[in-house]
Every structure is written in C-alpha cells, then in structure tokens.
Motif scaffolding. Structure first.
Motif, PDB file in Angstrom:
ATOM      1  N   GLN A  11       0.838  -1.192   0.000  1.00 59.63           N
ATOM      2  CA  GLN A  11       0.000   0.000   0.000  1.00 59.63           C
ATOM      3  C   GLN A  11       0.876   1.245   0.000  1.00 59.63           C
ATOM      4  OE1 GLN A  11      -2.634   0.223   3.318  1.00 59.63           O
ATOM      5  NE2 GLN A  11      -3.608   2.108   2.639  1.00 59.63           N
ATOM      6  N   VAL A  12       0.575   2.145  -0.906  1.00 56.80           N
ATOM      7  CA  VAL A  12       1.353   3.370  -1.026  1.00 56.80           C
ATOM      8  C   VAL A  12       0.789   4.424  -0.080  1.00 56.80           C
ATOM      9  CG1 VAL A  12       2.055   5.222  -2.565  1.00 56.80           C
ATOM     10  CG2 VAL A  12       1.890   2.876  -3.432  1.00 56.80           C
ATOM     11  N   GLN A  13       1.685   5.024   0.692  1.00 53.89           N
ATOM     12  CA  GLN A  13       1.273   6.102   1.583  1.00 53.89           C
ATOM     13  C   GLN A  13       2.288   7.219   1.555  1.00 53.89           C
ATOM     14  OE1 GLN A  13       0.619   4.158   5.462  1.00 53.89           O
ATOM     15  NE2 GLN A  13      -1.561   4.525   5.168  1.00 53.89           N
ATOM     16  N   LEU A  14       1.797   8.438   1.505  1.00 53.13           N
ATOM     17  CA  LEU A  14       2.614   9.628   1.639  1.00 53.13           C
ATOM     18  C   LEU A  14       1.998  10.457   2.757  1.00 53.13           C
ATOM     19  CD1 LEU A  14       2.777   8.766  -1.507  1.00 53.13           C
ATOM     20  CD2 LEU A  14       3.684  11.052  -1.850  1.00 53.13           C
ATOM     21  N   MET A  15       2.826  10.906   3.670  1.00 52.92           N
ATOM     22  CA  MET A  15       2.300  11.657   4.807  1.00 52.92           C
ATOM     23  C   MET A  15       3.177  12.858   5.084  1.00 52.92           C
ATOM     24  SD  MET A  15       1.256  10.342   8.603  1.00 52.92           S
ATOM     25  CE  MET A  15      -0.017   9.326   7.872  1.00 52.92           C
ATOM     26  N   GLU A  16       2.585  14.034   4.968  1.00 51.60           N
ATOM     27  CA  GLU A  16       3.299  15.273   5.211  1.00 51.60           C
ATOM     28  C   GLU A  16       3.294  15.614   6.694  1.00 51.60           C
ATOM     29  OE1 GLU A  16       0.934  15.700   1.327  1.00 51.60           O
ATOM     30  OE2 GLU A  16       0.569  15.090   3.394  1.00 51.60           O
ATOM     31  N   SER A  17       4.298  16.332   7.120  1.00 51.09           N
ATOM     32  CA  SER A  17       4.341  16.894   8.466  1.00 51.09           C
ATOM     33  C   SER A  17       5.035  18.235   8.397  1.00 51.09           C
ATOM     34  CB  SER A  17       5.063  15.952   9.432  1.00 51.09           C
ATOM     35  OG  SER A  17       6.393  15.739   9.021  1.00 51.09           O
ATOM     36  N   GLY A  18       4.771  19.056   9.428  1.00 50.38           N
ATOM     37  CA  GLY A  18       5.367  20.387   9.448  1.00 50.38           C
ATOM     38  C   GLY A  18       4.339  21.478   9.389  1.00 50.38           C
ATOM     39  N   VAL A  19       3.166  21.216   9.971  1.00 48.68           N
ATOM     40  CA  VAL A  19       2.128  22.251  10.030  1.00 48.68           C
ATOM     41  C   VAL A  19       2.717  23.483  10.679  1.00 48.68           C
ATOM     42  CG1 VAL A  19      -0.066  22.873  11.086  1.00 48.68           C
ATOM     43  CG2 VAL A  19       0.242  20.596  10.123  1.00 48.68           C
ATOM     44  N   GLY A  20       2.499  24.639  10.040  1.00 50.73           N
ATOM     45  CA  GLY A  20       3.107  25.838  10.568  1.00 50.73           C
ATOM     46  C   GLY A  20       2.222  27.058  10.431  1.00 50.73           C
ATOM     47  N   SER A  21       2.305  27.895  11.448  1.00 49.56           N
ATOM     48  CA  SER A  21       1.672  29.199  11.407  1.00 49.56           C
ATOM     49  C   SER A  21       2.742  30.179  11.851  1.00 49.56           C
ATOM     50  CB  SER A  21       0.462  29.245  12.338  1.00 49.56           C
ATOM     51  OG  SER A  21      -0.152  30.511  12.277  1.00 49.56           O
ATOM     52  N   VAL A  69      11.397   6.310  -3.205  1.00 51.39           N
ATOM     53  CA  VAL A  69      11.360   7.659  -3.789  1.00 51.39           C
ATOM     54  C   VAL A  69      12.260   7.777  -5.001  1.00 51.39           C
ATOM     55  CG1 VAL A  69      10.663   8.788  -1.658  1.00 51.39           C
ATOM     56  CG2 VAL A  69      13.102   8.494  -2.153  1.00 51.39           C
ATOM     57  N   THR A  70      13.273   6.872  -5.096  1.00 58.79           N
ATOM     58  CA  THR A  70      14.177   6.950  -6.241  1.00 58.79           C
ATOM     59  C   THR A  70      13.516   6.494  -7.534  1.00 58.79           C
ATOM     60  OG1 THR A  70      15.027   4.781  -5.609  1.00 58.79           O
ATOM     61  CG2 THR A  70      16.291   6.698  -4.894  1.00 58.79           C
ATOM     62  N   ASN A  71      12.412   5.805  -7.446  1.00 58.11           N
ATOM     63  CA  ASN A  71      11.736   5.307  -8.647  1.00 58.11           C
ATOM     64  C   ASN A  71      10.739   6.297  -9.225  1.00 58.11           C
ATOM     65  OD1 ASN A  71      13.170   3.015  -8.172  1.00 58.11           O
ATOM     66  ND2 ASN A  71      11.413   1.643  -8.101  1.00 58.11           N
ATOM     67  N   TYR A  72      10.525   7.404  -8.547  1.00 55.84           N
ATOM     68  CA  TYR A  72       9.492   8.345  -8.944  1.00 55.84           C
ATOM     69  C   TYR A  72      10.031   9.769  -8.962  1.00 55.84           C
ATOM     70  CZ  TYR A  72       6.032   4.686  -8.285  1.00 55.84           C
ATOM     71  OH  TYR A  72       5.303   3.536  -8.387  1.00 55.84           O
ATOM     72  N   TYR A  73       9.335  10.581  -9.749  1.00 56.20           N
ATOM     73  CA  TYR A  73       9.518  12.015  -9.615  1.00 56.20           C
ATOM     74  C   TYR A  73       8.697  12.429  -8.393  1.00 56.20           C
ATOM     75  CZ  TYR A  73      11.304  11.727 -14.347  1.00 56.20           C
ATOM     76  OH  TYR A  73      12.044  11.403 -15.439  1.00 56.20           O
ATOM     77  N   MET A  74       9.326  13.139  -7.488  1.00 60.75           N
ATOM     78  CA  MET A  74       8.673  13.544  -6.249  1.00 60.75           C
ATOM     79  C   MET A  74       8.481  15.056  -6.267  1.00 60.75           C
ATOM     80  SD  MET A  74       8.307  10.664  -4.719  1.00 60.75           S
ATOM     81  CE  MET A  74       7.693  11.302  -3.149  1.00 60.75           C
ATOM     82  N   ALA A  75       7.303  15.489  -5.898  1.00 58.88           N
ATOM     83  CA  ALA A  75       6.985  16.905  -6.040  1.00 58.88           C
ATOM     84  C   ALA A  75       6.196  17.423  -4.846  1.00 58.88           C
ATOM     85  CB  ALA A  75       6.184  17.134  -7.322  1.00 58.88           C
ATOM     86  N   TRP A  76       6.212  18.727  -4.730  1.00 58.34           N
ATOM     87  CA  TRP A  76       5.373  19.442  -3.765  1.00 58.34           C
ATOM     88  C   TRP A  76       4.400  20.324  -4.545  1.00 58.34           C
ATOM     89  CZ3 TRP A  76       5.224  18.582   1.368  1.00 58.34           C
ATOM     90  CH2 TRP A  76       6.304  17.916   1.941  1.00 58.34           C
ATOM     91  N   PHE A  77       3.164  20.269  -4.097  1.00 59.95           N
ATOM     92  CA  PHE A  77       2.120  21.128  -4.640  1.00 59.95           C
ATOM     93  C   PHE A  77       1.507  21.913  -3.492  1.00 59.95           C
ATOM     94  CE2 PHE A  77       1.554  19.666  -9.001  1.00 59.95           C
ATOM     95  CZ  PHE A  77       2.291  18.493  -8.985  1.00 59.95           C
ATOM     96  N   ARG A  78       0.796  22.969  -3.861  1.00 55.21           N
ATOM     97  CA  ARG A  78       0.050  23.697  -2.841  1.00 55.21           C
ATOM     98  C   ARG A  78      -1.284  24.136  -3.407  1.00 55.21           C
ATOM     99  NH1 ARG A  78       3.780  29.170  -2.180  1.00 55.21           N
ATOM    100  NH2 ARG A  78       3.279  30.122  -4.218  1.00 55.21           N
ATOM    101  N   GLN A  90      -1.964  13.653   2.313  1.00 55.62           N
ATOM    102  CA  GLN A  90      -3.239  14.236   2.746  1.00 55.62           C
ATOM    103  C   GLN A  90      -3.179  15.751   2.881  1.00 55.62           C
ATOM    104  OE1 GLN A  90      -1.007  13.099   4.813  1.00 55.62           O
ATOM    105  NE2 GLN A  90      -0.932  14.619   6.446  1.00 55.62           N
ATOM    106  N   GLY A  91      -1.968  16.305   2.837  1.00 57.89           N
ATOM    107  CA  GLY A  91      -1.802  17.749   2.887  1.00 57.89           C
ATOM    108  C   GLY A  91      -1.530  18.262   4.286  1.00 57.89           C
ATOM    109  N   THR A  92      -0.824  19.377   4.352  1.00 56.33           N
ATOM    110  CA  THR A  92      -0.538  20.023   5.623  1.00 56.33           C
ATOM    111  C   THR A  92      -0.658  21.533   5.444  1.00 56.33           C
ATOM    112  OG1 THR A  92       1.049  20.130   7.466  1.00 56.33           O
ATOM    113  CG2 THR A  92       1.975  20.157   5.268  1.00 56.33           C
ATOM    114  N   GLN A  93      -1.245  22.183   6.422  1.00 56.04           N
ATOM    115  CA  GLN A  93      -1.541  23.612   6.309  1.00 56.04           C
ATOM    116  C   GLN A  93      -0.334  24.449   6.691  1.00 56.04           C
ATOM    117  OE1 GLN A  93      -4.602  25.286   5.428  1.00 56.04           O
ATOM    118  NE2 GLN A  93      -3.224  27.063   5.440  1.00 56.04           N
TER     119      GLN A  93
END
Length: 121
Positions: A1-11, A29-38, A113-116
């Motif tokens: 099962q593939v899971q990606l989990m962000e951390s670092g919620v910041g205000s 991660v070496t098998n894929y292009y890894m990106a950040w979106f917002r 799942q995203g982080t604010q």
C-alpha cells in the motif's frame, strides 16, 4: 500500500522559515519524480517543486530562490525547505509521486493528505 504523509504544520510570520517533510511507504522515492504542490482557496493547485532520481530540481517562478526541495533516499523522505515566507505562500501543501518530470498535478499518481501552512503579515 502506497502512503505519503506530510508533516510540518506551521503558522508563522512573513520572513520566517519552515521545513516540510513527507514520509513515504510502499514506493521507493528513487523510482518516482517527487513533487510538492500547494492549494489555496480560490486558486488552482500549483506545483511548486519537483526532484528526480538524479536530484535535478525544478521550481515554480513564485518560489524559485526561496524554496528548496530535497530527499533522503535511504529513509524515503521528501523535504521542502521554505525560506523568506510570504503571506501569499499560505496554502495546504501536498507531496506527490509520479512518472513524469512535471509540475502539473494530473501527472502525479500518489498524494499525501496535505498540511496547512499559514503565513501572516
């Protein structure tokens, strides 16, 4: 099962720095292009940074020179170092894995799942 989990919620205030992390499992991660979106309310999802298996990187014009994407291949982590933050950087940030060298969201197959991140002036 593939899971990606962000951390670092910041205000934080404008001018500050924040590091986001993305822990991955089920995919190397070496098998894929890894990106950040917002994604900010009222706006399209924006690709901000991508890194490939050779550690080549690409950034959107809006973050170039301020954000740095990197990864730890051994631990299957992806990072986004964000400096000189601006109020317009306020968004939910997502990490993603895909098969194309792209900053287009529809090229990516797996998403966290995203982080604010909230930046106040």
């Amino acid at each position: 099962q593939v899971q990606l989990m962000e951390s670092g919620v910041g205000s934080l205030q404008a001018g500050g720095s924040l590091r986001l992390s993305c822990a991955t499992s089920g995919i190397p991660v070496t098998n894929y292009y890894m990106a950040w979106f917002r994604y900010a309310p009222g706006q399209d999802r924006e690709g901000v940074a991508v890194i490939n298996r050779w550690d080549m990187t690409k950034y959107s014009d809006s973050v170039k020179g301020r954000f740095t994407v990197s990864r730890d291949n051994a631990k299957n982590f992806l990072f986004l170092q964000m400096n000189s933050l601006k109020p317009e950087d306020t968004a939910v940030y997502y990490c993603a894995a895909g098969d194309r060298w792209s900053l287009q969201a529809d090229e990516y197959n797996y998403w966290g799942q995203g982080t604010q991140v909230t930046v106040s002036s």
